[in-house]
Design a protein around this motif. Structure first.
Motif, short mmCIF file in Angstrom:
data_model
loop_
_atom_site.label_atom_id
_atom_site.label_comp_id
_atom_site.label_asym_id
_atom_site.label_seq_id
_atom_site.Cartn_x
_atom_site.Cartn_y
_atom_site.Cartn_z
N ALA A 43 0.92 -1.07 0.00
CA ALA A 43 0.06 0.02 0.00
C ALA A 43 0.87 1.02 0.08
O ALA A 43 2.04 1.29 0.48
N VAL A 44 0.38 2.21 -0.70
CA VAL A 44 0.84 3.71 -0.58
C VAL A 44 0.14 4.67 -0.07
O VAL A 44 -1.12 4.57 -0.68
N GLU A 45 0.45 5.18 0.78
CA GLU A 45 -0.75 6.44 1.56
C GLU A 45 0.02 7.49 1.56
O GLU A 45 1.20 7.73 1.90
N LEU A 46 -0.60 8.45 1.74
CA LEU A 46 -0.46 9.93 1.97
C LEU A 46 -0.65 10.11 3.50
O LEU A 46 -1.87 10.01 3.91
N ALA A 47 0.17 10.62 4.31
CA ALA A 47 -0.02 10.72 5.45
C ALA A 47 0.54 12.02 6.24
O ALA A 47 1.44 12.76 5.22
N GLY A 48 0.24 12.87 6.99
CA GLY A 48 0.80 13.96 7.55
C GLY A 48 -0.27 14.65 8.21
O GLY A 48 -1.58 14.66 8.03
N THR A 49 0.23 15.43 9.04
CA THR A 49 -1.03 16.52 10.00
C THR A 49 -1.46 17.55 9.02
O THR A 49 -2.49 18.12 9.29
N CYS A 50 -0.69 18.13 8.11
CA CYS A 50 -0.99 19.12 7.24
C CYS A 50 -0.21 19.16 5.88
O CYS A 50 0.95 18.24 5.76
N ALA A 51 -0.58 19.71 4.97
CA ALA A 51 -0.10 19.69 3.73
C ALA A 51 1.50 19.92 3.38
O ALA A 51 2.15 19.32 2.88
N GLU A 52 1.94 20.79 4.42
CA GLU A 52 3.43 21.07 4.24
C GLU A 52 4.16 20.18 4.75
O GLU A 52 5.48 20.01 4.53
N GLU A 53 3.71 19.09 5.83
CA GLU A 53 4.30 18.12 6.17
C GLU A 53 3.99 16.88 5.91
O GLU A 53 4.42 15.67 6.31
N ALA A 54 3.53 16.68 4.46
CA ALA A 54 2.73 15.39 4.01
C ALA A 54 4.02 14.58 3.70
O ALA A 54 4.85 14.89 3.08
N THR A 55 3.88 13.15 3.68
CA THR A 55 4.61 12.31 3.36
C THR A 55 3.99 11.01 2.54
O THR A 55 2.93 11.03 2.82
N LEU A 56 4.72 10.38 1.89
CA LEU A 56 4.22 9.01 1.12
C LEU A 56 4.96 7.91 1.93
O LEU A 56 5.99 7.86 2.15
N VAL A 57 3.95 7.10 2.41
CA VAL A 57 4.22 5.93 2.99
C VAL A 57 4.20 4.66 2.29
O VAL A 57 2.82 4.38 1.82
N VAL A 58 4.83 3.95 2.05
CA VAL A 58 5.02 2.56 1.31
C VAL A 58 5.16 1.26 2.45
O VAL A 58 6.13 1.22 3.03
N VAL A 59 4.07 0.55 2.65
CA VAL A 59 4.14 -0.50 3.41
C VAL A 59 3.50 -1.70 2.92
O VAL A 59 2.76 -1.75 1.97
N PRO A 60 4.07 -2.99 3.58
CA PRO A 60 3.52 -4.26 3.15
C PRO A 60 1.84 -4.20 3.19
O PRO A 60 1.32 -3.45 4.42
#
Length: 125
Positions: A43-60
């Motif tokens: 899975a690839v997810e967009l995570a973060g508390t606000c747009a400026e700190e958004a990260t992409l997280v890639v997990v099994p």
């Protein structure tokens, strides 16, 4: 008659610095397409508390460390940073100029994490 200005009185324009946009939906879609071909169970997810700190997280898909490491892609002022998380150990993979470069690296890493059925017996000739 033209007058010339003294060199020390001429100001150079401020250096142009392009603002790097935060990671967003288009980046998420690109990552999902690129990694979905190689690792469909991840899975690839967009995570973060606000747009400026958004990260992409890639997990099994099940989030299990036994299936492979997780990756976090974050935007820095100098590029995209990729960190690998596996068994509570964090390792920096590198900093890249574009998301395309990041995805090339992740595709090659995920290729080694995919479940491949190995035959029970192999005959060598």
């Amino acid at each position: 008659m033209a007058t010339k200005r003294r060199v020390e009185l001429i100001r150079l324009p401020a250096a142009f610095a392009a603002q790097i946009p935060p990671l967003g939906g288009a980046d998420l879609a690109l990552a999902q397409r690129a990694l979905g071909d190689v690792a469909p169970d991840w899975a690839v997810e967009l995570a973060g508390t606000c747009a400026e700190e958004a990260t992409l997280v890639v997990v099994p898909d099940d989030g299990d460390d036994a299936a492979g490491p997780s990756f976090v892609i974050s935007r820095e002022s100098y590029g995209l940073r990729v960190d690998q998380l596996h068994w509570d150990d964090a390792t920096e993979v590198g900093v890249f100029a574009s998301l395309t470069e990041v995805l090339e690296v992740l595709v090659s890493r995920l290729a080694f994490c995919i479940d491949v059925t190995v035959p029970s017996a192999v005959t060598l000739h």
